[in-house]
Design an enzyme around this catalytic site. Structure first.
Site, PDB file in Angstrom:
ATOM      1  CG  ASP A  48      -1.874   1.138   1.267  1.00  0.00           C
ATOM      2  OD1 ASP A  48      -1.603   2.157   0.591  1.00  0.00           O
ATOM      3  OD2 ASP A  48      -2.890   1.037   1.963  1.00  0.00           O
ATOM      4  CB  VAL A  49       1.912   3.644  -2.643  1.00  0.00           C
ATOM      5  CG1 VAL A  49       2.398   2.584  -3.615  1.00  0.00           C
ATOM      6  CG2 VAL A  49       0.593   4.258  -3.081  1.00  0.00           C
ATOM      7  CE1 TYR A 140      -5.776  10.652 -11.125  1.00  0.00           C
ATOM      8  CE2 TYR A 140      -6.072  12.300 -12.842  1.00  0.00           C
ATOM      9  CZ  TYR A 140      -5.647  11.047 -12.450  1.00  0.00           C
ATOM     10  OH  TYR A 140      -5.091  10.199 -13.375  1.00  0.00           O
ATOM     11  CE  LYS A 144      -2.090  10.692 -11.585  1.00  0.00           C
ATOM     12  NZ  LYS A 144      -1.197   9.518 -11.548  1.00  0.00           N
ATOM     13  CB  ILE A 173      -5.777   5.088 -20.929  1.00  0.00           C
ATOM     14  CG1 ILE A 173      -4.649   6.098 -21.230  1.00  0.00           C
ATOM     15  CG2 ILE A 173      -5.445   3.684 -21.419  1.00  0.00           C
ATOM     16  CD1 ILE A 173      -4.081   6.088 -22.609  1.00  0.00           C
TER      17      ILE A 173
HETATM   18  P1  NDP Z   1      -6.738   1.404 -12.324  1.00  0.00           P
HETATM   19  O1  NDP Z   1      -7.785   1.903 -11.388  1.00  0.00           O
HETATM   20  O2  NDP Z   1      -7.113   0.416 -13.362  1.00  0.00           O
HETATM   21  O3  NDP Z   1      -5.511   0.815 -11.475  1.00  0.00           O
HETATM   22  C1  NDP Z   1      -4.988   1.549 -10.403  1.00  0.00           C
HETATM   23  C2  NDP Z   1      -3.860   0.766  -9.787  1.00  0.00           C
HETATM   24  O4  NDP Z   1      -3.336   1.507  -8.672  1.00  0.00           O
HETATM   25  C3  NDP Z   1      -4.314  -0.579  -9.237  1.00  0.00           C
HETATM   26  O5  NDP Z   1      -3.317  -1.519  -9.486  1.00  0.00           O
HETATM   27  C4  NDP Z   1      -4.451  -0.318  -7.754  1.00  0.00           C
HETATM   28  O6  NDP Z   1      -4.266  -1.459  -6.937  1.00  0.00           O
HETATM   29  C5  NDP Z   1      -3.288   0.650  -7.549  1.00  0.00           C
HETATM   30  N1  NDP Z   1      -3.429   1.392  -6.302  1.00  0.00           N
HETATM   31  C6  NDP Z   1      -4.390   2.270  -5.958  1.00  0.00           C
HETATM   32  N2  NDP Z   1      -4.193   2.721  -4.707  1.00  0.00           N
HETATM   33  C7  NDP Z   1      -3.080   2.105  -4.242  1.00  0.00           C
HETATM   34  C8  NDP Z   1      -2.373   2.139  -3.025  1.00  0.00           C
HETATM   35  N3  NDP Z   1      -2.751   2.902  -1.982  1.00  0.00           N
HETATM   36  N4  NDP Z   1      -1.272   1.356  -2.890  1.00  0.00           N
HETATM   37  C9  NDP Z   1      -0.876   0.574  -3.915  1.00  0.00           C
HETATM   38  N5  NDP Z   1      -1.498   0.483  -5.093  1.00  0.00           N
HETATM   39  C10 NDP Z   1      -2.604   1.245  -5.256  1.00  0.00           C
HETATM   40  O7  NDP Z   1      -6.124   2.722 -12.968  1.00  0.00           O
HETATM   41  P2  NDP Z   1      -5.330   2.971 -14.348  1.00  0.00           P
HETATM   42  O8  NDP Z   1      -4.624   1.758 -14.762  1.00  0.00           O
HETATM   43  O9  NDP Z   1      -6.242   3.641 -15.272  1.00  0.00           O
HETATM   44  O10 NDP Z   1      -4.303   4.093 -13.855  1.00  0.00           O
HETATM   45  C11 NDP Z   1      -2.943   3.846 -13.628  1.00  0.00           C
HETATM   46  C12 NDP Z   1      -2.234   5.185 -13.520  1.00  0.00           C
HETATM   47  O11 NDP Z   1      -2.450   5.928 -14.717  1.00  0.00           O
HETATM   48  C13 NDP Z   1      -2.771   6.045 -12.372  1.00  0.00           C
HETATM   49  O12 NDP Z   1      -1.700   6.729 -11.766  1.00  0.00           O
HETATM   50  C14 NDP Z   1      -3.682   7.025 -13.088  1.00  0.00           C
HETATM   51  O13 NDP Z   1      -3.820   8.231 -12.385  1.00  0.00           O
HETATM   52  C15 NDP Z   1      -2.924   7.211 -14.389  1.00  0.00           C
HETATM   53  N6  NDP Z   1      -3.755   7.750 -15.459  1.00  0.00           N
HETATM   54  C16 NDP Z   1      -4.823   7.040 -15.949  1.00  0.00           C
HETATM   55  C17 NDP Z   1      -5.608   7.567 -16.958  1.00  0.00           C
HETATM   56  C18 NDP Z   1      -6.768   6.839 -17.538  1.00  0.00           C
HETATM   57  O14 NDP Z   1      -7.486   7.460 -18.349  1.00  0.00           O
HETATM   58  N7  NDP Z   1      -7.010   5.585 -17.192  1.00  0.00           N
HETATM   59  C19 NDP Z   1      -5.318   8.897 -17.514  1.00  0.00           C
HETATM   60  C20 NDP Z   1      -4.188   9.556 -16.921  1.00  0.00           C
HETATM   61  C21 NDP Z   1      -3.443   8.985 -15.946  1.00  0.00           C
HETATM   62  P3  NDP Z   1      -5.542  -2.327  -6.457  1.00  0.00           P
HETATM   63  O15 NDP Z   1      -5.969  -3.142  -7.624  1.00  0.00           O
HETATM   64  O16 NDP Z   1      -5.005  -3.141  -5.370  1.00  0.00           O
HETATM   65  O17 NDP Z   1      -6.588  -1.333  -6.040  1.00  0.00           O
END
Ligand code: NDP
Length: 234
Positions: A48-49, A140, A144, A173
Site C-alpha cells: 500500500d503506497v 487528482y 499529478k 485511457i
Molecule cells: P486502475 O484503477 O485500473 O488501477 C490503479 C492501480 O493503482 C491498481 O493496481 C491499484 O491497486 C493501484 N493502487 C491504488 N491505490 C493504491 C495504493 N494505496 N497502494 C498501492 N497500489 C494502489 O487505474 P489505471 O490503470 O487507469 O491508472 C494507472 C495510472 O495511470 C494512475 O496513476 C492514473 O492516475 C494514471 N492515469 C490514468 C488515466 C486513464 O485514463 N485511465 C489517464 C491519466 C493517468 P488495487 O488493484 O489493489 O486497487
C-alpha cells in the site's frame, strides 16, 4: 535486457500493460498489488503506497527476489472526483497521499540502490489533466501536477549519478479508473483530444519503455504526453 523493474499498481489497468511490455522485452518485472491476487506470471509484492513500512518491505522483497530496482514505474493511483465546494478534506488528502506521496515513498525507497549502482530510470505516470486542470478533480489534478515538481527536482539531484527521472502524461485511457466517468464528461474530453478517441492500453507502454531504455540516456526531467493531443503544449 534483464533489468530489475518494479511497477506499482501493476496488477491491473495501465500498470499491468506496462509490466507485460517490460516482461515481453526480457526484463525481470515485479508488480505491487494492494488487493486481491498478483497477476499470473509476475513476482507480486503486496504494497500500500500510503504506508511507508509497507513500501519499504515491498522494495526489500523485490531486491531479494530479482536484485535492486533499476527501473521504477510509479503508476499506482486513485480518483475521488467531486466539485471542490463539496469535497471533504479526506477526499482531497487521500488522493494526494496515494498519487503523489505514494510515488515519493516508493522513489525514496529505491533511490539509494540506484545511487550506489550509478544507474537508474524513474518514470512517473502523471496525467494530462495535471497541467490542464478540469472541473471535479482538484484533488487528482493537484496530485499529478505535484509529480512534475518532484520529478524535475529529482532530475537535478540525480542527474550526475546517471539516473534519469521523467513523467509520462496519459490522456483518457480506457481502464477501471475512468469507468465512472459519464457520457457528457467523456464527450468533453474527446472534444479536447486532437485524435478524438480514447487511448488503448497498448498505446502507453512504448513511451515508458523508451524512457527506460539506453536510448533515452540523455532524456531527463521530460514530460512525455501519450494523450492523442489532449493538453498539447502544456
Ligand atoms: P486502475 O484503477 O485500473 O488501477 C490503479 C492501480 O493503482 C491498481 O493496481 C491499484 O491497486 C493501484 N493502487 C491504488 N491505490 C493504491 C495504493 N494505496 N497502494 C498501492 N497500489 C494502489 O487505474 P489505471 O490503470 O487507469 O491508472 C494507472 C495510472 O495511470 C494512475 O496513476 C492514473 O492516475 C494514471 N492515469 C490514468 C488515466 C486513464 O485514463 N485511465 C489517464 C491519466 C493517468 P488495487 O488493484 O489493489 O486497487
Amino acid at each position: 535486457m534483464t533489468r530489475s523493474v518494479l511497477v506499482t499498481g501493476g496488477n491491473r489497468g495501465i500498470g499491468l500493460a506496462i509490466a507485460k511490455a517490460f516482461a515481453d522485452a526480457g526484463d525481470k518485472v515485479a508488480v505491487t498489488y494492494r488487493t486481491g491476487e498478483p497477476p499470473a506470471g509476475f513476482f507480486g509484492v503486496r504494497c500500500d503506497v500510503t504506508d511507508t513500512a509497507s513500501v519499504e518491505r515491498a522494495v526489500a522483497e523485490v531486491a531479494a527476489q530479482q536484485g535492486p530496482v533499476q527501473v521504477l514505474v510509479n503508476n499506482a493511483g486513485i480518483t475521488k472526483d467531486g466539485l471542490f465546494l463539496g469535497m471533504d478534506e479526506e477526499e482531497f488528502v487521500s488522493v494526494v497521499d496515494t498519487n503523489f506521496l505514494g510515488a515519493m515513498r516508493v522513489t525514496k525507497a529505491v533511490v539509494p540502490d540506484m545511487v550506489k549502482a550509478r544507474w537508474g530510470r524513474i518514470i512517473f505516470i502523471g496525467s494530462a489533466v495535471g497541467m490542464w486542470g478540469s472541473p471535479g478533480i482538484t484533488n487528482y489534478a493537484s496530485s499529478k501536477s505535484a509529480l512534475v515538481g518532484l520529478a524535475r527536482s529529482l532530475a537535478w539531484e540525480l542527474g550526475k549519478r546517471n539516473i534519469t527521472v521523467n513523467i509520462v502524461t496519459p490522456g483518457v485511457i480506457e481502464t477501471e479508473l475512468i469507468a465512472h466517468v459519464g457520457d457528457q464528461a467523456r464527450a468533453h474530453a474527446m472534444g479536447n483530444t486532437a485524435m478524438r478517441r480514447p487511448g488503448r492500453l497498448e498505446e502507453l507502454p512504448p513511451a515508458v519503455q523508451f524512457l527506460a531504455s539506453e536510448g533515452a540516456s540523455y532524456v531527463t526531467g521530460a514530460m512525455l504526453p501519450v494523450s492523442g493531443g489532449a493538453a498539447m503544449g502544456h
